[in-house]
Design a protein around this motif. Structure first.
Motif, PDB file in Angstrom:
ATOM      1  N   GLY A   1      13.523  19.465 -20.465  1.00  0.00           N
ATOM      2  CA  GLY A   1      12.889  18.243 -19.976  1.00  0.00           C
ATOM      3  C   GLY A   1      13.153  17.064 -20.900  1.00  0.00           C
ATOM      4  N   ILE A   2      13.023  17.286 -22.202  1.00  0.00           N
ATOM      5  CA  ILE A   2      13.277  16.216 -23.174  1.00  0.00           C
ATOM      6  C   ILE A   2      14.734  15.763 -23.098  1.00  0.00           C
ATOM      7  CG2 ILE A   2      13.455  15.713 -25.649  1.00  0.00           C
ATOM      8  CD1 ILE A   2      11.050  17.607 -26.036  1.00  0.00           C
ATOM      9  N   GLY A   3      15.642  16.717 -23.123  1.00  0.00           N
ATOM     10  CA  GLY A   3      17.058  16.383 -23.112  1.00  0.00           C
ATOM     11  C   GLY A   3      17.486  15.664 -21.850  1.00  0.00           C
ATOM     12  N   ALA A   4      17.032  16.153 -20.690  1.00  0.00           N
ATOM     13  CA  ALA A   4      17.394  15.511 -19.423  1.00  0.00           C
ATOM     14  C   ALA A   4      16.852  14.091 -19.357  1.00  0.00           C
ATOM     15  CB  ALA A   4      16.879  16.340 -18.256  1.00  0.00           C
ATOM     16  N   PHE A   5      15.637  13.898 -19.836  1.00  0.00           N
ATOM     17  CA  PHE A   5      15.045  12.553 -19.837  1.00  0.00           C
ATOM     18  C   PHE A   5      15.857  11.608 -20.723  1.00  0.00           C
ATOM     19  CE2 PHE A   5      12.287   9.413 -21.881  1.00  0.00           C
ATOM     20  CZ  PHE A   5      11.779   8.748 -20.767  1.00  0.00           C
ATOM     21  N   VAL A   6      16.228  12.066 -21.913  1.00  0.00           N
ATOM     22  CA  VAL A   6      17.008  11.231 -22.830  1.00  0.00           C
ATOM     23  C   VAL A   6      18.367  10.905 -22.215  1.00  0.00           C
ATOM     24  CG1 VAL A   6      18.204  11.200 -25.050  1.00  0.00           C
ATOM     25  CG2 VAL A   6      15.845  11.999 -24.917  1.00  0.00           C
ATOM     26  N   GLY A   7      19.035  11.905 -21.667  1.00  0.00           N
ATOM     27  CA  GLY A   7      20.354  11.691 -21.085  1.00  0.00           C
ATOM     28  C   GLY A   7      20.326  10.739 -19.905  1.00  0.00           C
ATOM     29  N   ILE A   8      19.360  10.920 -19.003  1.00  0.00           N
ATOM     30  CA  ILE A   8      19.252  10.051 -17.832  1.00  0.00           C
ATOM     31  C   ILE A   8      18.893   8.632 -18.252  1.00  0.00           C
ATOM     32  CG2 ILE A   8      17.882   9.607 -15.752  1.00  0.00           C
ATOM     33  CD1 ILE A   8      17.733  12.640 -15.359  1.00  0.00           C
ATOM     34  N   ALA A   9      17.969   8.508 -19.209  1.00  0.00           N
ATOM     35  CA  ALA A   9      17.589   7.172 -19.693  1.00  0.00           C
ATOM     36  C   ALA A   9      18.783   6.460 -20.303  1.00  0.00           C
ATOM     37  CB  ALA A   9      16.453   7.297 -20.709  1.00  0.00           C
ATOM     38  N   LEU A  10      19.609   7.186 -21.047  1.00  0.00           N
ATOM     39  CA  LEU A  10      20.793   6.590 -21.663  1.00  0.00           C
ATOM     40  C   LEU A  10      21.787   6.140 -20.597  1.00  0.00           C
ATOM     41  CD1 LEU A  10      22.158   5.945 -24.346  1.00  0.00           C
ATOM     42  CD2 LEU A  10      23.105   8.252 -24.359  1.00  0.00           C
ATOM     43  N   VAL A  11      21.983   6.953 -19.579  1.00  0.00           N
ATOM     44  CA  VAL A  11      22.894   6.594 -18.478  1.00  0.00           C
ATOM     45  C   VAL A  11      22.407   5.346 -17.759  1.00  0.00           C
ATOM     46  CG1 VAL A  11      23.677   7.321 -16.186  1.00  0.00           C
ATOM     47  CG2 VAL A  11      23.830   8.900 -18.124  1.00  0.00           C
ATOM     48  N   LEU A  12      21.113   5.286 -17.466  1.00  0.00           N
ATOM     49  CA  LEU A  12      20.560   4.125 -16.755  1.00  0.00           C
ATOM     50  C   LEU A  12      20.636   2.867 -17.619  1.00  0.00           C
ATOM     51  CD1 LEU A  12      17.441   5.718 -15.008  1.00  0.00           C
ATOM     52  CD2 LEU A  12      19.631   5.090 -13.974  1.00  0.00           C
ATOM     53  N   ALA A  13      20.390   3.016 -18.921  1.00  0.00           N
ATOM     54  CA  ALA A  13      20.481   1.855 -19.814  1.00  0.00           C
ATOM     55  C   ALA A  13      21.901   1.302 -19.848  1.00  0.00           C
ATOM     56  CB  ALA A  13      20.025   2.248 -21.216  1.00  0.00           C
ATOM     57  N   LEU A  14      22.880   2.185 -19.912  1.00  0.00           N
ATOM     58  CA  LEU A  14      24.276   1.741 -19.915  1.00  0.00           C
ATOM     59  C   LEU A  14      24.657   1.110 -18.581  1.00  0.00           C
ATOM     60  CD1 LEU A  14      25.962   4.763 -21.734  1.00  0.00           C
ATOM     61  CD2 LEU A  14      25.598   2.469 -22.646  1.00  0.00           C
ATOM     62  N   HIS A  15      24.133   1.665 -17.499  1.00  0.00           N
ATOM     63  CA  HIS A  15      24.426   1.112 -16.173  1.00  0.00           C
ATOM     64  C   HIS A  15      23.850  -0.291 -16.023  1.00  0.00           C
ATOM     65  CE1 HIS A  15      25.115   0.923 -11.876  1.00  0.00           C
ATOM     66  NE2 HIS A  15      23.823   0.744 -11.664  1.00  0.00           N
TER      67      HIS A  15
ATOM     68  N   ARG B   1      23.143  -2.352 -18.420  1.00  0.00           N
ATOM     69  CA  ARG B   1      23.889  -3.239 -19.318  1.00  0.00           C
ATOM     70  C   ARG B   1      25.208  -3.668 -18.674  1.00  0.00           C
ATOM     71  NH1 ARG B   1      26.345  -1.541 -25.249  1.00  0.00           N
ATOM     72  NH2 ARG B   1      27.368  -3.519 -25.700  1.00  0.00           N
ATOM     73  N   GLN B   2      25.868  -2.730 -18.019  1.00  0.00           N
ATOM     74  CA  GLN B   2      27.137  -3.049 -17.364  1.00  0.00           C
ATOM     75  C   GLN B   2      26.924  -4.019 -16.204  1.00  0.00           C
ATOM     76  OE1 GLN B   2      29.196   0.386 -15.865  1.00  0.00           O
ATOM     77  NE2 GLN B   2      30.978  -0.785 -15.198  1.00  0.00           N
ATOM     78  N   ARG B   3      25.870  -3.799 -15.432  1.00  0.00           N
ATOM     79  CA  ARG B   3      25.566  -4.703 -14.319  1.00  0.00           C
ATOM     80  C   ARG B   3      25.247  -6.105 -14.820  1.00  0.00           C
ATOM     81  NH1 ARG B   3      23.960  -2.344  -9.443  1.00  0.00           N
ATOM     82  NH2 ARG B   3      23.704  -4.519  -8.755  1.00  0.00           N
ATOM     83  N   ALA B   4      24.492  -6.193 -15.902  1.00  0.00           N
ATOM     84  CA  ALA B   4      24.158  -7.479 -16.472  1.00  0.00           C
ATOM     85  C   ALA B   4      25.400  -8.213 -16.965  1.00  0.00           C
ATOM     86  CB  ALA B   4      23.148  -7.315 -17.603  1.00  0.00           C
ATOM     87  N   ALA B   5      26.330  -7.445 -17.573  1.00  0.00           N
ATOM     88  CA  ALA B   5      27.573  -8.044 -18.060  1.00  0.00           C
ATOM     89  C   ALA B   5      28.416  -8.575 -16.894  1.00  0.00           C
ATOM     90  CB  ALA B   5      28.368  -7.030 -18.868  1.00  0.00           C
ATOM     91  N   GLU B   6      28.406  -7.844 -15.768  1.00  0.00           N
ATOM     92  CA  GLU B   6      29.164  -8.286 -14.596  1.00  0.00           C
ATOM     93  C   GLU B   6      28.581  -9.551 -14.006  1.00  0.00           C
ATOM     94  OE1 GLU B   6      28.989  -4.915 -12.056  1.00  0.00           O
ATOM     95  OE2 GLU B   6      30.531  -3.789 -13.149  1.00  0.00           O
ATOM     96  N   VAL B   7      27.253  -9.665 -14.047  1.00  0.00           N
ATOM     97  CA  VAL B   7      26.599 -10.865 -13.512  1.00  0.00           C
ATOM     98  C   VAL B   7      26.930 -12.080 -14.376  1.00  0.00           C
ATOM     99  CG1 VAL B   7      24.362 -11.962 -13.117  1.00  0.00           C
ATOM    100  CG2 VAL B   7      24.750  -9.597 -12.379  1.00  0.00           C
ATOM    101  N   ARG B   8      26.985 -11.875 -15.711  1.00  0.00           N
ATOM    102  CA  ARG B   8      27.259 -12.980 -16.623  1.00  0.00           C
ATOM    103  C   ARG B   8      28.711 -13.419 -16.586  1.00  0.00           C
ATOM    104  NH1 ARG B   8      24.030  -9.889 -20.190  1.00  0.00           N
ATOM    105  NH2 ARG B   8      25.930  -9.170 -21.258  1.00  0.00           N
ATOM    106  N   THR B   9      29.606 -12.523 -16.149  1.00  0.00           N
ATOM    107  CA  THR B   9      31.028 -12.857 -16.127  1.00  0.00           C
ATOM    108  C   THR B   9      31.314 -13.823 -14.981  1.00  0.00           C
ATOM    109  OG1 THR B   9      31.602 -10.668 -17.001  1.00  0.00           O
ATOM    110  CG2 THR B   9      33.360 -11.935 -15.938  1.00  0.00           C
ATOM    111  N   PRO B  10      31.858 -15.026 -15.258  1.00  0.00           N
ATOM    112  CA  PRO B  10      32.132 -15.987 -14.177  1.00  0.00           C
ATOM    113  C   PRO B  10      33.250 -15.483 -13.276  1.00  0.00           C
ATOM    114  CG  PRO B  10      33.072 -16.750 -16.248  1.00  0.00           C
ATOM    115  CD  PRO B  10      32.247 -15.533 -16.573  1.00  0.00           C
ATOM    116  N   LEU B  11      33.127 -15.804 -12.003  1.00  0.00           N
ATOM    117  CA  LEU B  11      34.140 -15.430 -11.027  1.00  0.00           C
ATOM    118  C   LEU B  11      35.415 -16.202 -11.259  1.00  0.00           C
ATOM    119  CD1 LEU B  11      31.971 -15.254  -7.792  1.00  0.00           C
ATOM    120  CD2 LEU B  11      32.723 -13.345  -9.207  1.00  0.00           C
TER     121      LEU B  11
END
Length: 344
Positions: free
Chosen positions: A316-330, A332-342
């Motif tokens: 349970g601890i490991g799965a929570f940490v892994g999923i939280a890390l994946v969502l945080a990276l996702h 962050r990537q979405r935020a970076a895409e929004v900031r990038t001008p077209l």
């Protein structure tokens, strides 16, 4: 609904019984040998040596030979490092740091060698499990057992050559030279594995739960996948499959079966896990859980109830940490895409 569908989706079969049978024989026979020799202290070395058989499962015979030799060689290096670490008495935090380093290095080398399955899940498990064993057999005996098991697994991988209908052309695979871009990507992936393992291991250690490496293993599971949804799904499947497997494990361990029956259970669980690992990850985990716990109990008997509780909490601890890390990276990537001008 898409997430629920992903959790229960069953992929079609692809002659999975062939590699499943090889893996079951590859772990069952060496364990019966150490049992007959009265040396169950060597069982953990035989179990992890047999992991060489999981690589190259669907490759033609010549590429499979090369893949299993690389995978087996890497596993032997991990086993040697683990046995030396056990003798160094590095303490719980030292073990967390070293296991995290193995997570990163194993991921990088597995990617460099093009091993499938990728990542360092098996290396984390092997290193921390062996390094945690208090009463170690003589180093040469453990390494000889592991090396012999690796050799046996590699021979089984070539057993199809004995039957004309199963032979594949003995062709050399084309050389694959890694590019700088590929090496950089492997470096980033390895760093991600280090962070996930270190976070999960630290949380489990601070909470005082035994077998902290199970949390570290579970934290790396969601890191496999091409999308955030696929990775989250895999983490959830790890949870669901583990808790189903704990029920099955309780039915096996609590009655107190003799050692030879536990070896049979390990072989059958290995077969079932390999049958479903590429088709339905949650279902495979229902068999991986008793495989891991019965292997642990066979080599070093403990309180089965405590073992089951530790496995559930750590996963349970490991799965929570892994999923939280994946969502945080996702995010962050979405935020970076929004900031990038077209582009105009």
């Amino acid at each position: 609904m898409p997430l629920l569908r992903d959790l229960v989706h069953m992929a079609p079969s692809a002659s999975d019984h062939h590699p499943a049978l090889r893996c079951a024989v590859g772990v069952g026979v060496p364990l019966f040998v150490v049992l007959l020799l009265g040396r169950l202290d060597l069982a953990v070395f035989a179990t992890f040596g047999a992991f060489a058989g999981i690589y190259g499962r669907n490759e033609p015979h010549r590429p499979r030979l090369a893949t299993q030799l690389r995978g087996g060689g890497l596993m032997l290096a991990v086993i040697l490092a683990a046995a030396l670490t056990a003798r160094a008495d590095v303490g719980p935090w030292g073990l967390i740091l070293l296991t995290s380093a193995v997570a990163g290095l194993g991921t990088f080398l597995a990617g460099l060698f093009r091993l499938r399955p990728g990542g360092s899940l098996f290396h984390i498990f092997a290193f921390a499990a062996i390094a945690s064993v208090p009463a170690q057999p003589p180093l040469w005996q453990g390494l000889t057992t592991a090396a012999a098991t690796v050799a046996f697994a590699v021979l089984l991988g070539q057993a199809g050559l004995l039957w004309p209908g199963h032979r594949t052309p003995w062709r050399r695979a084309p050389a694959d030279h890694p590019t700088a871009r590929h090496l950089a990507a492997l470096g980033r992936e390895a760093a991600l594995y280090v962070v996930a393992a270190l976070l999960a291991g630290s949380v489990a250690t601070l909470l005082g739960i035994g077998h902290t490496y199970w949390a570290m293993v579970a934290a790396t599971v969601p890191l496999v996948g091409q999308s955030a949804r696929a990775r989250v799904t895999r983490g959830l499947q790890r949870l669901l499959g583990t808790f189903a497997g704990l029920v099955l494990t309780a039915l096996i361990l609590l009655p107190g079966l003799p050692a030879w029956q536990l070896v049979l259970v390990i072989a059958v669980a290995q077969f079932a896990a390999e049958m479903f690992i590429l088709r339905q990850y949650a279902l495979a985990q229902a068999f991986v859980t008793p495989l891991a716990l019965v292997s642990t109990e066979l080599a070093h008997p403990t309180d089965p109830a405590g073992l089951l509780v530790d496995r559930g909490l750590e996963t349970g601890i490991g799965a929570f940490v892994g999923i939280a890390l994946v969502l945080a990276l996702h995010l962050r990537q979405r935020a970076a895409e929004v900031r990038t001008p077209l582009s105009p």
